[in-house]
Design a protein around this motif. Sequence first.
Motif, PDB file in Angstrom:
ATOM      1  N   LYS A   1     -29.058 -27.879 -80.972  1.00  0.00           N
ATOM      2  CA  LYS A   1     -27.877 -28.310 -81.728  1.00  0.00           C
ATOM      3  C   LYS A   1     -27.527 -29.781 -81.512  1.00  0.00           C
ATOM      4  CE  LYS A   1     -25.680 -23.731 -81.890  1.00  0.00           C
ATOM      5  NZ  LYS A   1     -24.465 -22.946 -81.533  1.00  0.00           N
ATOM      6  N   ILE A   2     -28.235 -30.457 -80.643  1.00  0.00           N
ATOM      7  CA  ILE A   2     -27.973 -31.879 -80.421  1.00  0.00           C
ATOM      8  C   ILE A   2     -28.368 -32.653 -81.684  1.00  0.00           C
ATOM      9  CG2 ILE A   2     -28.531 -33.904 -79.022  1.00  0.00           C
ATOM     10  CD1 ILE A   2     -29.229 -32.036 -76.742  1.00  0.00           C
ATOM     11  N   PRO A   3     -27.522 -33.567 -82.180  1.00  0.00           N
ATOM     12  CA  PRO A   3     -27.872 -34.361 -83.368  1.00  0.00           C
ATOM     13  C   PRO A   3     -29.185 -35.111 -83.169  1.00  0.00           C
ATOM     14  CG  PRO A   3     -25.550 -34.634 -82.815  1.00  0.00           C
ATOM     15  CD  PRO A   3     -26.159 -33.841 -81.692  1.00  0.00           C
TER      16      PRO A   3
ATOM     17  N   LYS B   1     -21.879 -40.001 -74.165  1.00  0.00           N
ATOM     18  CA  LYS B   1     -21.112 -41.004 -73.414  1.00  0.00           C
ATOM     19  C   LYS B   1     -21.187 -40.718 -71.914  1.00  0.00           C
ATOM     20  CE  LYS B   1     -17.806 -42.096 -77.095  1.00  0.00           C
ATOM     21  NZ  LYS B   1     -16.387 -42.008 -77.549  1.00  0.00           N
ATOM     22  N   LYS B   2     -21.083 -39.424 -71.571  1.00  0.00           N
ATOM     23  CA  LYS B   2     -21.183 -39.036 -70.158  1.00  0.00           C
ATOM     24  C   LYS B   2     -22.582 -39.308 -69.618  1.00  0.00           C
ATOM     25  CE  LYS B   2     -17.712 -35.333 -70.405  1.00  0.00           C
ATOM     26  NZ  LYS B   2     -17.494 -33.858 -70.295  1.00  0.00           N
ATOM     27  N   VAL B   3     -23.589 -39.038 -70.463  1.00  0.00           N
ATOM     28  CA  VAL B   3     -24.974 -39.225 -70.037  1.00  0.00           C
ATOM     29  C   VAL B   3     -25.279 -40.706 -69.812  1.00  0.00           C
ATOM     30  CG1 VAL B   3     -27.371 -39.092 -70.820  1.00  0.00           C
ATOM     31  CG2 VAL B   3     -25.880 -37.107 -71.032  1.00  0.00           C
TER      32      VAL B   3
ATOM     33  N   LYS C   1     -31.656 -31.870 -64.587  1.00  0.00           N
ATOM     34  CA  LYS C   1     -30.780 -30.732 -64.840  1.00  0.00           C
ATOM     35  C   LYS C   1     -29.373 -31.196 -65.218  1.00  0.00           C
ATOM     36  CE  LYS C   1     -28.664 -26.727 -62.602  1.00  0.00           C
ATOM     37  NZ  LYS C   1     -28.465 -25.996 -61.338  1.00  0.00           N
ATOM     38  N   ASN C   2     -28.852 -32.223 -64.538  1.00  0.00           N
ATOM     39  CA  ASN C   2     -27.501 -32.708 -64.811  1.00  0.00           C
ATOM     40  C   ASN C   2     -27.378 -33.268 -66.218  1.00  0.00           C
ATOM     41  OD1 ASN C   2     -26.573 -31.986 -62.296  1.00  0.00           O
ATOM     42  ND2 ASN C   2     -26.863 -34.008 -61.382  1.00  0.00           N
ATOM     43  N   VAL C   3     -28.411 -33.982 -66.673  1.00  0.00           N
ATOM     44  CA  VAL C   3     -28.388 -34.524 -68.039  1.00  0.00           C
ATOM     45  C   VAL C   3     -28.350 -33.382 -69.053  1.00  0.00           C
ATOM     46  CG1 VAL C   3     -29.717 -35.783 -69.776  1.00  0.00           C
ATOM     47  CG2 VAL C   3     -29.541 -36.687 -67.450  1.00  0.00           C
ATOM     48  N   THR C   4     -29.209 -32.384 -68.846  1.00  0.00           N
ATOM     49  CA  THR C   4     -29.256 -31.233 -69.765  1.00  0.00           C
ATOM     50  C   THR C   4     -27.923 -30.500 -69.793  1.00  0.00           C
ATOM     51  OG1 THR C   4     -31.622 -30.964 -69.328  1.00  0.00           O
ATOM     52  CG2 THR C   4     -30.468 -29.104 -70.314  1.00  0.00           C
TER      53      THR C   4
ATOM     54  N   TYR D   1     -25.227 -32.025 -71.997  1.00  0.00           N
ATOM     55  CA  TYR D   1     -25.383 -31.730 -73.422  1.00  0.00           C
ATOM     56  C   TYR D   1     -25.065 -30.265 -73.728  1.00  0.00           C
ATOM     57  CZ  TYR D   1     -27.347 -36.271 -74.656  1.00  0.00           C
ATOM     58  OH  TYR D   1     -27.505 -37.613 -74.903  1.00  0.00           O
ATOM     59  N   LEU D   2     -25.459 -29.375 -72.850  1.00  0.00           N
ATOM     60  CA  LEU D   2     -25.194 -27.952 -73.078  1.00  0.00           C
ATOM     61  C   LEU D   2     -23.705 -27.647 -73.061  1.00  0.00           C
ATOM     62  CD1 LEU D   2     -28.011 -26.231 -70.971  1.00  0.00           C
ATOM     63  CD2 LEU D   2     -27.925 -26.584 -73.444  1.00  0.00           C
TER      64      LEU D   2
END
Length: 278
Positions: free
Chosen positions: A146-148, A191-193, A131-134, A137-138
């Motif tokens: 919309k993620i490249p 970068k955060k991920v 959930k944190n990874v998603t 990006y959201l």
Amino acid sequence: KIGKISAKQLLEQHIDFNGTLYIDGYWVKSGWRKFLESQLGRKLTIREWKKLRYQVIYVVATEEKVILDFEITNRMPSYLELVPLMNRIKNRIPEEQLLKIVSDEDNAIIDAVKRIFPNVVHSFCVFHQLKNVTLKYLDEFDCIEKIPDHEVKLYEATTDLILAETVIESTINYKKIIEMASGMKLSKASKKVVAYMKEIFAKNIKNLEKGFTPETNNVMEQLFSLINDAMNQARSFKINEGLANFCYNLFVSFNNKVHNTGQSKGFSPLQCAKMKYG
């Protein structure tokens, strides 16, 4: 007295048990000061409140979301505070029927389970990691679509790392993420991920070395996540009217009791709203 009645109801409820228990802690930061002051019969000073306000409610449930028992502890409890909870569960469910316990990486839960249920498989929940990874990006792209394209592969690699069931598999996926990150231009979210994956890799390796396996179907994480999402949505309103409307709509959506008098007699508030507004 109410606590004893509730405990008796918990013990007497019917359980559809498939062999898996879920244990999780919910950190309570606020919302109960007035209740506590009413019980004490006086106002708490700020210093007193700061010592009391942070509590954790540890809940034990089955896959069908049947709450078996709970324990309220300090903010960073020792495993000893959870031993009574584990013993109550052990006395209620024969150990041969208990196949697996699922929790997060909470050391208090891990150590208490290890001592009371040494022969039961213990899985660590990765629901919140996914959930944190998603969410990272959201926060930047609003929706996954919309993620490249080149970063979607990185996103998928993080999922593989989180769900890895062995140390070797986890290490291979981590190296893959680092190589992909070094060879592409990263968005702020990626970068955060990547930074988050370094932290998760270190945590999950320790759990895998202990013999734990990853688990995504954690009903407690999902239930607490639902509560948090609802509260965050309510707090996002900047005006009192918006919050009032949100709470009203939330109430009427669950209120199926029909009116006994007036023009709406025989209809619930939700039915009336549908007829009036479509």
